[in-house]
Design a protein around this motif. Structure first.
Motif, PDB file in Angstrom:
ATOM      1  N   ARG A  68      25.030  43.252  -7.800  1.00 25.67           N
ATOM      2  CA  ARG A  68      25.878  43.208  -9.091  1.00 25.67           C
ATOM      3  C   ARG A  68      26.905  44.277  -9.026  1.00 25.67           C
ATOM      4  O   ARG A  68      27.053  44.781  -8.788  1.00 25.67           O
ATOM      5  CB  ARG A  68      25.110  44.186  -9.750  1.00 25.67           C
ATOM      6  CG  ARG A  68      24.969  44.651 -11.833  1.00 25.67           C
ATOM      7  CD  ARG A  68      23.905  44.447 -12.162  1.00 25.67           C
ATOM      8  NE  ARG A  68      23.499  46.072 -11.521  1.00 25.67           N
ATOM      9  CZ  ARG A  68      22.463  47.086 -11.875  1.00 25.67           C
ATOM     10  NH1 ARG A  68      22.093  46.057 -13.321  1.00 25.67           N
ATOM     11  NH2 ARG A  68      22.420  48.338 -12.133  1.00 25.67           N
ATOM     12  N   PHE A  71      33.293  43.225 -13.059  1.00 29.86           N
ATOM     13  CA  PHE A  71      34.510  42.952 -12.464  1.00 29.86           C
ATOM     14  C   PHE A  71      36.303  43.722 -12.511  1.00 29.86           C
ATOM     15  O   PHE A  71      36.755  43.860 -11.212  1.00 29.86           O
ATOM     16  CB  PHE A  71      34.909  41.402 -13.251  1.00 29.86           C
ATOM     17  CG  PHE A  71      34.620  40.753 -13.450  1.00 29.86           C
ATOM     18  CD1 PHE A  71      34.487  39.384 -12.330  1.00 29.86           C
ATOM     19  CD2 PHE A  71      33.146  39.851 -14.348  1.00 29.86           C
ATOM     20  CE1 PHE A  71      33.549  38.319 -12.967  1.00 29.86           C
ATOM     21  CE2 PHE A  71      32.519  39.087 -14.461  1.00 29.86           C
ATOM     22  CZ  PHE A  71      33.417  38.438 -13.190  1.00 29.86           C
ATOM     23  N   LEU A  87      37.953  37.075 -20.551  1.00 27.35           N
ATOM     24  CA  LEU A  87      36.985  38.361 -19.161  1.00 27.35           C
ATOM     25  C   LEU A  87      36.883  39.851 -20.052  1.00 27.35           C
ATOM     26  O   LEU A  87      38.513  40.528 -19.471  1.00 27.35           O
ATOM     27  CB  LEU A  87      37.054  38.954 -18.403  1.00 27.35           C
ATOM     28  CG  LEU A  87      36.836  38.845 -16.462  1.00 27.35           C
ATOM     29  CD1 LEU A  87      35.332  38.610 -16.687  1.00 27.35           C
ATOM     30  CD2 LEU A  87      37.563  39.283 -15.606  1.00 27.35           C
ATOM     31  N   THR A  93      29.360  41.034 -13.622  1.00 24.07           N
ATOM     32  CA  THR A  93      28.733  39.803 -12.753  1.00 24.07           C
ATOM     33  C   THR A  93      27.256  40.305 -11.585  1.00 24.07           C
ATOM     34  O   THR A  93      27.610  41.687 -11.230  1.00 24.07           O
ATOM     35  CB  THR A  93      30.069  39.265 -11.806  1.00 24.07           C
ATOM     36  OG1 THR A  93      29.718  37.892 -12.444  1.00 24.07           O
ATOM     37  CG2 THR A  93      30.806  40.080 -11.222  1.00 24.07           C
ATOM     38  N   ASP A  95      25.414  38.174  -8.630  1.00 21.05           N
ATOM     39  CA  ASP A  95      25.327  36.962  -7.450  1.00 21.05           C
ATOM     40  C   ASP A  95      23.483  37.351  -7.418  1.00 21.05           C
ATOM     41  O   ASP A  95      23.362  38.264  -7.151  1.00 21.05           O
ATOM     42  CB  ASP A  95      26.149  36.808  -6.793  1.00 21.05           C
ATOM     43  CG  ASP A  95      26.550  35.511  -5.774  1.00 21.05           C
ATOM     44  OD1 ASP A  95      25.575  34.825  -6.231  1.00 21.05           O
ATOM     45  OD2 ASP A  95      27.320  35.181  -4.910  1.00 21.05           O
ATOM     46  N   VAL A 130      27.538  39.534 -19.523  1.00 22.77           N
ATOM     47  CA  VAL A 130      27.196  39.768 -18.239  1.00 22.77           C
ATOM     48  C   VAL A 130      27.989  38.430 -18.283  1.00 22.77           C
ATOM     49  O   VAL A 130      27.571  37.328 -18.362  1.00 22.77           O
ATOM     50  CB  VAL A 130      25.827  39.460 -17.660  1.00 22.77           C
ATOM     51  CG1 VAL A 130      26.031  39.395 -16.055  1.00 22.77           C
ATOM     52  CG2 VAL A 130      25.623  40.912 -17.761  1.00 22.77           C
ATOM     53  N   ILE A 131      29.027  38.139 -17.627  1.00 22.60           N
ATOM     54  CA  ILE A 131      29.807  36.567 -16.685  1.00 22.60           C
ATOM     55  C   ILE A 131      29.562  36.458 -15.452  1.00 22.60           C
ATOM     56  O   ILE A 131      29.364  36.966 -14.431  1.00 22.60           O
ATOM     57  CB  ILE A 131      30.907  37.048 -17.198  1.00 22.60           C
ATOM     58  CG1 ILE A 131      30.761  36.930 -18.541  1.00 22.60           C
ATOM     59  CG2 ILE A 131      31.503  35.637 -16.607  1.00 22.60           C
ATOM     60  CD1 ILE A 131      32.732  37.534 -19.066  1.00 22.60           C
ATOM     61  N   VAL A 132      29.101  34.849 -14.890  1.00 21.38           N
ATOM     62  CA  VAL A 132      28.667  34.202 -13.497  1.00 21.38           C
ATOM     63  C   VAL A 132      29.330  33.493 -13.849  1.00 21.38           C
ATOM     64  O   VAL A 132      29.275  32.375 -13.978  1.00 21.38           O
ATOM     65  CB  VAL A 132      27.405  34.274 -13.069  1.00 21.38           C
ATOM     66  CG1 VAL A 132      26.789  33.879 -11.849  1.00 21.38           C
ATOM     67  CG2 VAL A 132      26.217  35.782 -14.081  1.00 21.38           C
ATOM     68  N   VAL A 171      31.445  28.920 -15.600  1.00 22.84           N
ATOM     69  CA  VAL A 171      31.070  30.060 -15.358  1.00 22.84           C
ATOM     70  C   VAL A 171      29.913  30.582 -17.003  1.00 22.84           C
ATOM     71  O   VAL A 171      30.584  29.544 -18.202  1.00 22.84           O
ATOM     72  CB  VAL A 171      32.237  30.676 -16.498  1.00 22.84           C
ATOM     73  CG1 VAL A 171      32.711  31.918 -16.635  1.00 22.84           C
ATOM     74  CG2 VAL A 171      33.705  30.510 -15.066  1.00 22.84           C
ATOM     75  N   ARG A 173      27.318  32.884 -19.515  1.00 24.34           N
ATOM     76  CA  ARG A 173      27.899  34.507 -19.864  1.00 24.34           C
ATOM     77  C   ARG A 173      26.795  34.149 -21.014  1.00 24.34           C
ATOM     78  O   ARG A 173      26.481  33.701 -21.383  1.00 24.34           O
ATOM     79  CB  ARG A 173      29.045  33.911 -21.109  1.00 24.34           C
ATOM     80  CG  ARG A 173      29.629  35.806 -21.634  1.00 24.34           C
ATOM     81  CD  ARG A 173      30.295  35.422 -22.500  1.00 24.34           C
ATOM     82  NE  ARG A 173      30.370  36.847 -23.375  1.00 24.34           N
ATOM     83  CZ  ARG A 173      32.228  37.438 -23.694  1.00 24.34           C
ATOM     84  NH1 ARG A 173      32.690  36.746 -23.077  1.00 24.34           N
ATOM     85  NH2 ARG A 173      32.064  38.405 -24.599  1.00 24.34           N
TER      86      ARG A 173
END
Length: 187
Positions: A68, A71, A87, A93, A95, A130-132, A171, A173
């Protein structure tokens, strides 16, 4: 019960095993040598960089890794994505990987994602979302995001982890819930 703690250097042996698993290696494309894992994960484990690497436990058993970060802390990555989608400042973000192949396909991914996202609102009180990004071919990953409540907001052309993949990413969110925003404002 899903819990997590910061990954420690003592966890690198397990992480190396996970990164070598075919279902992980397909998407993470990481050198699994002790030196490479120490080089790439050591700074976060020692608190020398702003990202967080969490060892996730299910009922006390290690099952996953979640990374985590903001950005803003990785401007090159933020710029690559921010030229293609909205953004917001302070966006976070994540993973993730399920390391134990016996735990794949059991609904663990969405549970972990939901838990980490919920904690993000407390841990990062100014984070609006949270953007992934996730590769379009990684169906299991983007389905886990959807099941966890994130919504697809678009596509992006990004450098893939696996050089054999194209650059197409979805993407996802999730925005800070209104009640989480008001709770943070009161603190």
């Amino acid at each position: 019960m899903i819990t997590w703690r910061r990954m420690a250097e003592a966890d690198f042996v397990l992480l190396r095993q996970w990164l070598a698993q075919p279902h992980v290696a397909r998407w993470w494309q990481h050198d699994t040598s002790a030196e490479a894992v120490a080089r790439d994960f050591g700074p976060a484990a020692r608190g020398e960089e702003p990202s967080e690497d969490f060892l996730v436990l299910a009922e006390g058993v290690p099952v996953a890794l979640v990374q985590r970060c903001r950005f803003d802390d990785y401007p090159d990555y933020g710029a690559e994505l921010g030229h293609q989608i909205e953004l917001p400042d302070a966006a976070v973000t994540i993973d993730y990987l399920i390391g134990d192949p016996a735990r794949v396909g059991q609904g663990l991914g969405p549970r972990i994602i939901r838990a980490i996202v919920a904690a993000t609102w407390t841990d990062y009180p100014d984070a609006p979302a949270v953007i992934v990004p996730v590769h379009t071919a990684n169906r299991a990953s983007w389905r886990a995001l959807e099941k966890a409540g994130l919504r697809r907001i678009g596509t992006a052309d990004l450098t893939p982890d696996n050089p054999d993949d194209d650059r197409a990413h979805y993407v996802y969110r999730i925005d800070r819930p209104v009640d989480a925003a008001s709770d943070a404002a009161q603190d």
